[in-house]
Motif scaffolding. Sequence first.
Motif, PDB file in Angstrom:
ATOM      1  N   GLY A  95      31.978  29.635 -60.602  1.00 23.29           N
ATOM      2  CA  GLY A  95      33.109  28.724 -60.513  1.00 23.29           C
ATOM      3  C   GLY A  95      34.129  29.163 -59.486  1.00 23.29           C
ATOM      4  N   CYS A  96      34.410  30.476 -59.420  1.00 21.79           N
ATOM      5  CA  CYS A  96      35.358  30.989 -58.422  1.00 21.79           C
ATOM      6  C   CYS A  96      34.822  30.758 -57.007  1.00 21.79           C
ATOM      7  N   ALA A  97      33.519  30.990 -56.830  1.00 27.09           N
ATOM      8  CA  ALA A  97      32.912  30.772 -55.516  1.00 27.09           C
ATOM      9  C   ALA A  97      32.985  29.290 -55.137  1.00 27.09           C
ATOM     10  N   LEU A  98      32.707  28.418 -56.086  1.00 26.31           N
ATOM     11  CA  LEU A  98      32.779  26.977 -55.823  1.00 26.31           C
ATOM     12  C   LEU A  98      34.207  26.531 -55.536  1.00 26.31           C
ATOM     13  N   ALA A  99      35.171  27.100 -56.266  1.00 27.07           N
ATOM     14  CA  ALA A  99      36.572  26.741 -56.058  1.00 27.07           C
ATOM     15  C   ALA A  99      37.022  27.130 -54.654  1.00 27.07           C
ATOM     16  N   HIS A 110      31.382  20.268 -53.466  1.00 28.68           N
ATOM     17  CA  HIS A 110      31.826  19.027 -54.111  1.00 28.68           C
ATOM     18  C   HIS A 110      30.648  18.295 -54.729  1.00 28.68           C
ATOM     19  N   PHE A 111      29.522  18.272 -54.042  1.00 24.10           N
ATOM     20  CA  PHE A 111      28.322  17.602 -54.565  1.00 24.10           C
ATOM     21  C   PHE A 111      27.840  18.281 -55.847  1.00 24.10           C
ATOM     22  N   TYR A 112      27.806  19.608 -55.846  1.00 17.94           N
ATOM     23  CA  TYR A 112      27.375  20.364 -57.029  1.00 17.94           C
ATOM     24  C   TYR A 112      28.247  20.019 -58.237  1.00 17.94           C
ATOM     25  N   ILE A 113      29.556  20.070 -58.040  1.00 16.94           N
ATOM     26  CA  ILE A 113      30.487  19.785 -59.134  1.00 16.94           C
ATOM     27  C   ILE A 113      30.334  18.343 -59.611  1.00 16.94           C
ATOM     28  N   GLU A 115      16.043  32.001 -71.124  1.00 16.05           N
ATOM     29  CA  GLU A 115      16.407  31.881 -69.710  1.00 16.05           C
ATOM     30  C   GLU A 115      16.857  30.466 -69.381  1.00 16.05           C
ATOM     31  N   SER A 116      16.170  29.472 -69.928  1.00 18.51           N
ATOM     32  CA  SER A 116      16.533  28.083 -69.675  1.00 18.51           C
ATOM     33  C   SER A 116      17.903  27.756 -70.250  1.00 18.51           C
ATOM     34  N   ALA A 117      18.145  28.211 -71.485  1.00 16.66           N
ATOM     35  CA  ALA A 117      19.428  27.945 -72.136  1.00 16.66           C
ATOM     36  C   ALA A 117      20.566  28.599 -71.369  1.00 16.66           C
ATOM     37  N   LEU A 118      20.392  29.836 -70.985  1.00 11.32           N
ATOM     38  CA  LEU A 118      21.439  30.562 -70.282  1.00 11.32           C
ATOM     39  C   LEU A 118      21.696  29.965 -68.904  1.00 11.32           C
ATOM     40  N   LEU A 119      20.627  29.634 -68.188  1.00 13.15           N
ATOM     41  CA  LEU A 119      20.775  29.030 -66.861  1.00 13.15           C
ATOM     42  C   LEU A 119      21.494  27.693 -66.955  1.00 13.15           C
ATOM     43  N   GLY A 120      21.094  26.856 -67.911  1.00  8.99           N
ATOM     44  CA  GLY A 120      21.726  25.555 -68.063  1.00  8.99           C
ATOM     45  C   GLY A 120      23.212  25.668 -68.385  1.00  8.99           C
ATOM     46  N   LEU A 121      23.562  26.578 -69.294  1.00  9.49           N
ATOM     47  CA  LEU A 121      24.966  26.753 -69.670  1.00  9.49           C
ATOM     48  C   LEU A 121      25.796  27.273 -68.495  1.00  9.49           C
ATOM     49  N   ILE A 122      25.250  28.230 -67.746  1.00 11.32           N
ATOM     50  CA  ILE A 122      25.990  28.794 -66.611  1.00 11.32           C
ATOM     51  C   ILE A 122      26.209  27.746 -65.530  1.00 11.32           C
ATOM     52  N   LEU A 123      25.158  27.022 -65.173  1.00 13.22           N
ATOM     53  CA  LEU A 123      25.274  26.009 -64.118  1.00 13.22           C
ATOM     54  C   LEU A 123      26.263  24.915 -64.512  1.00 13.22           C
ATOM     55  N   ASN A 124      26.213  24.504 -65.778  1.00 15.50           N
ATOM     56  CA  ASN A 124      27.114  23.457 -66.248  1.00 15.50           C
ATOM     57  C   ASN A 124      28.556  23.952 -66.303  1.00 15.50           C
TER      58      ASN A 124
END
Length: 239
Positions: free
Chosen positions: A41-45, A60-63, A93-102
């Motif tokens: 999130g910091c990197a995206l910000a 912006h597209f990712y968000i 791995e799927s659960a953690l990846l999904g939560l982090i990306l979201n």
Amino acid sequence: MGQGWSWSGFSDYLFNPYILSGAVTTLWLTLAAIAGGLVMGCALALARLSSRRWVVVPAHFYIWVFRGTPLLVQLIIIYTGLPQLGLKLSVMESALLGLILNEAAYLAEIVRGGIQSIPVGQTNAARAVGFSSAQTMRYIVMPQAMRLIVPALGNSINGLLKTTSITSVISMEELLRRTQVLIQEKFMVLELFIVAAIYYLLMTTAWDFIQRRIERHYGRAYGNARAPVVPDEPALEQR
């Protein structure tokens, strides 16, 4: 035991190790997701605040994508869709990846809003006295922005504690999933769901106490002035 309320069943499962283990899984999922999401999130910000269009547009597209689609859909795509592309991930791995990306998409906007709340004059003044961009961000902008970021970040963590329950759809062994497994075995629907609700309530209450202490820490320089109260975002619980 499926006929009417069972106090004995309720008390037996209130401290059941199987349920407790699910609650622990919920906690570490939340901590891992918030840690990974905050880094992203910091990197995206910072990318959103960049003057370079080729950096701003992808961020912006990712968000836009991850805030505009349900977490449930994202998890299903990650767990069942990626294997079709040759990338097979475990449930964890799927659960953690999904939560982090979201979570990264939401935290990016929280961090960006906090940074942009600081008057640009302070940044210009810091640069005028010889501060680099990194020094300006570290010593001038972020200490002030944190007072606005922390309440919103705290609400995001509170929501994430409950949002982890969505990972049960891909069989992640967290609190809700283990509650559902016991319900199928013991047929005590109300008793077990109330036990799960109590655990969620205890976790969110404990976090509320921690959040208030963090808010007071970052609000010390403002005397008795309190940090703005940021209401819970309904969407956080329906990602």
